[in-house]
Design an enzyme around this catalytic site. Sequence first.
Site, mmCIF file in Angstrom:
data_model
loop_
_atom_site.group_PDB
_atom_site.id
_atom_site.type_symbol
_atom_site.label_atom_id
_atom_site.label_comp_id
_atom_site.label_asym_id
_atom_site.label_seq_id
_atom_site.Cartn_x
_atom_site.Cartn_y
_atom_site.Cartn_z
ATOM 1 N N ASN A 9 0.868 -1.177 0.000
ATOM 2 C CA ASN A 9 0.000 0.000 0.000
ATOM 3 C C ASN A 9 0.905 1.227 0.000
ATOM 4 O O ASN A 9 1.516 1.545 1.012
ATOM 5 C CB ASN A 9 -0.887 -0.044 1.254
ATOM 6 C CG ASN A 9 -1.762 1.183 1.398
ATOM 7 O OD1 ASN A 9 -1.831 2.015 0.490
ATOM 8 N ND2 ASN A 9 -2.435 1.298 2.537
ATOM 9 N N TRP A 10 0.955 1.890 -1.152
ATOM 10 C CA TRP A 10 1.892 3.011 -1.280
ATOM 11 C C TRP A 10 1.360 4.291 -0.642
ATOM 12 O O TRP A 10 2.062 5.299 -0.579
ATOM 13 C CB TRP A 10 2.224 3.245 -2.762
ATOM 14 C CG TRP A 10 2.959 2.096 -3.408
ATOM 15 C CD1 TRP A 10 3.377 0.938 -2.800
ATOM 16 C CD2 TRP A 10 3.365 1.989 -4.781
ATOM 17 N NE1 TRP A 10 4.018 0.136 -3.713
ATOM 18 C CE2 TRP A 10 4.033 0.739 -4.924
ATOM 19 C CE3 TRP A 10 3.245 2.817 -5.902
ATOM 20 C CZ2 TRP A 10 4.557 0.325 -6.154
ATOM 21 C CZ3 TRP A 10 3.768 2.395 -7.124
ATOM 22 C CH2 TRP A 10 4.415 1.168 -7.242
ATOM 23 N N LYS A 11 0.095 4.279 -0.247
ATOM 24 C CA LYS A 11 -0.522 5.447 0.424
ATOM 25 C C LYS A 11 -0.269 6.713 -0.401
ATOM 26 O O LYS A 11 -0.277 6.644 -1.631
ATOM 27 C CB LYS A 11 0.002 5.551 1.860
ATOM 28 C CG LYS A 11 -0.194 4.237 2.639
ATOM 29 C CD LYS A 11 0.074 4.361 4.124
ATOM 30 C CE LYS A 11 -0.118 3.010 4.800
ATOM 31 N NZ LYS A 11 0.076 3.056 6.240
ATOM 32 N N HIS A 95 -9.397 1.033 5.259
ATOM 33 C CA HIS A 95 -8.095 1.191 5.929
ATOM 34 C C HIS A 95 -8.269 2.099 7.148
ATOM 35 O O HIS A 95 -9.064 3.042 7.115
ATOM 36 C CB HIS A 95 -7.075 1.783 4.953
ATOM 37 C CG HIS A 95 -5.674 1.705 5.469
ATOM 38 N ND1 HIS A 95 -5.187 2.620 6.369
ATOM 39 C CD2 HIS A 95 -4.674 0.817 5.250
ATOM 40 C CE1 HIS A 95 -3.936 2.285 6.677
ATOM 41 N NE2 HIS A 95 -3.606 1.195 6.007
ATOM 42 N N GLU A 97 -6.600 4.476 8.167
ATOM 43 C CA GLU A 97 -6.399 5.904 7.874
ATOM 44 C C GLU A 97 -7.656 6.515 7.263
ATOM 45 O O GLU A 97 -7.953 7.691 7.472
ATOM 46 C CB GLU A 97 -5.163 6.072 6.960
ATOM 47 C CG GLU A 97 -3.877 5.834 7.751
ATOM 48 C CD GLU A 97 -2.739 5.204 6.968
ATOM 49 O OE1 GLU A 97 -2.762 5.225 5.727
ATOM 50 O OE2 GLU A 97 -1.813 4.666 7.626
ATOM 51 N N GLU A 167 -4.922 -5.099 10.672
ATOM 52 C CA GLU A 167 -3.900 -4.076 10.861
ATOM 53 C C GLU A 167 -4.135 -3.368 12.193
ATOM 54 O O GLU A 167 -4.942 -2.425 12.255
ATOM 55 C CB GLU A 167 -3.953 -3.051 9.724
ATOM 56 C CG GLU A 167 -3.693 -3.628 8.352
ATOM 57 C CD GLU A 167 -3.153 -2.574 7.385
ATOM 58 O OE1 GLU A 167 -2.110 -2.821 6.782
ATOM 59 O OE2 GLU A 167 -3.761 -1.500 7.270
ATOM 60 N N GLY A 173 3.007 2.113 10.842
ATOM 61 C CA GLY A 173 3.958 3.211 10.691
ATOM 62 C C GLY A 173 4.686 3.572 11.968
ATOM 63 O O GLY A 173 5.344 4.611 12.037
ATOM 64 N N SER A 213 3.949 -2.302 10.241
ATOM 65 C CA SER A 213 5.406 -2.328 10.391
ATOM 66 C C SER A 213 6.030 -3.668 9.967
ATOM 67 O O SER A 213 6.992 -4.129 10.575
ATOM 68 C CB SER A 213 5.807 -1.967 11.826
ATOM 69 O OG SER A 213 5.392 -0.652 12.136
ATOM 70 N N GLY A 235 5.200 1.234 4.670
ATOM 71 C CA GLY A 235 6.533 1.829 4.488
ATOM 72 C C GLY A 235 7.524 0.958 3.731
ATOM 73 O O GLY A 235 8.197 1.430 2.800
HETATM 74 P P1 13P Z 1 3.345 0.248 7.711
HETATM 75 O O1 13P Z 1 3.851 -1.021 7.058
HETATM 76 O O2 13P Z 1 4.050 1.471 7.227
HETATM 77 O O3 13P Z 1 3.255 0.129 9.171
HETATM 78 O O4 13P Z 1 1.817 0.424 7.170
HETATM 79 C C1 13P Z 1 0.941 -0.629 7.258
HETATM 80 C C2 13P Z 1 -0.284 -0.287 6.504
HETATM 81 O O5 13P Z 1 -1.029 0.584 6.913
HETATM 82 C C3 13P Z 1 -0.564 -0.987 5.240
HETATM 83 O O6 13P Z 1 -1.842 -0.728 4.788
#
Ligand code: 13P
Length: 250
Positions: A9-11, A95, A97, A167, A173, A213, A235
């Site tokens: 997931n490149w966000k 998600h 977020e 998650e 993150g 993470s 990440g």
């Molecule tokens: P990280 O791997 O940066 O913790 O993010 C996880 C995530 O939210 C994937 O959707």
Amino acid sequence: MRTPIIAGNWKLNNTISESLELVKGIHYGLTDVSGVEVVVAPTYTAISKVADFLKDSAIAVSGQDVFWEDSGAFTATISAPLLKDVGADYAIIGHSERRQYFGETDEMVNKRVKAALKHNLIPIVCVGETLEEREAEQVEKVVNTQLSGGLAGLTSEEIAELVIAYEPVWAIGTGKTASPEQAEEVHQLIRNIVASDFGQEAADKVRILYGGSVKPANSKELMSQPNIDGALVGGASLKADDFLGIIKNI
Ligand code: 13P
């Protein structure tokens, strides 16, 4: 036998040229890899170019979200037909977020999941508790509520085809990964909930990814847990070598 999935997931990261450089690095690094589905979820400005590059590759493309209407006066959204049009096969839905910054509810998640399925996009439905909820021993309640709301009204056949991502919000993150035992406990719980709501066959088939993470150094142990069927990576999916390391570890 569930085929594992490693999804990146490149966000909100990467210009078009950065995205192409990253996806080329992943594609050319994967020549000797089999038995795992690899998915990338670029930004909407880059998704079309990335999907064009991946047209003849085994790597699949995902949206980071999907709206429940197909088209119309819905500014700044993306629909399932438009994701299919660029060549996407998956859509990340719910998600944390999106839930945290954009007020997404389980009811909205449910409408998005139904829209994705209607257009043959595979939903990657995200669930997970915050740190406060974990400390208050609410993990089971939170995950149960998110699953029953998000998956309401679906058939067992639809459940078997979709993907759930666990998650924990406190692990996203932050560099704090759930231990393999902590993650496995919730993955087992999720599979049990699916079994009791949709039947054992759907529970045996549904793939449950861990996210939070994940990196090459911790992925092997996490992925070796019986109910963890892959990873949703943030990440570490932005660096081809790290992402490839996670894929190869599985
Ligand atoms: P990280 O791997 O940066 O913790 O993010 C996880 C995530 O939210 C994937 O959707």
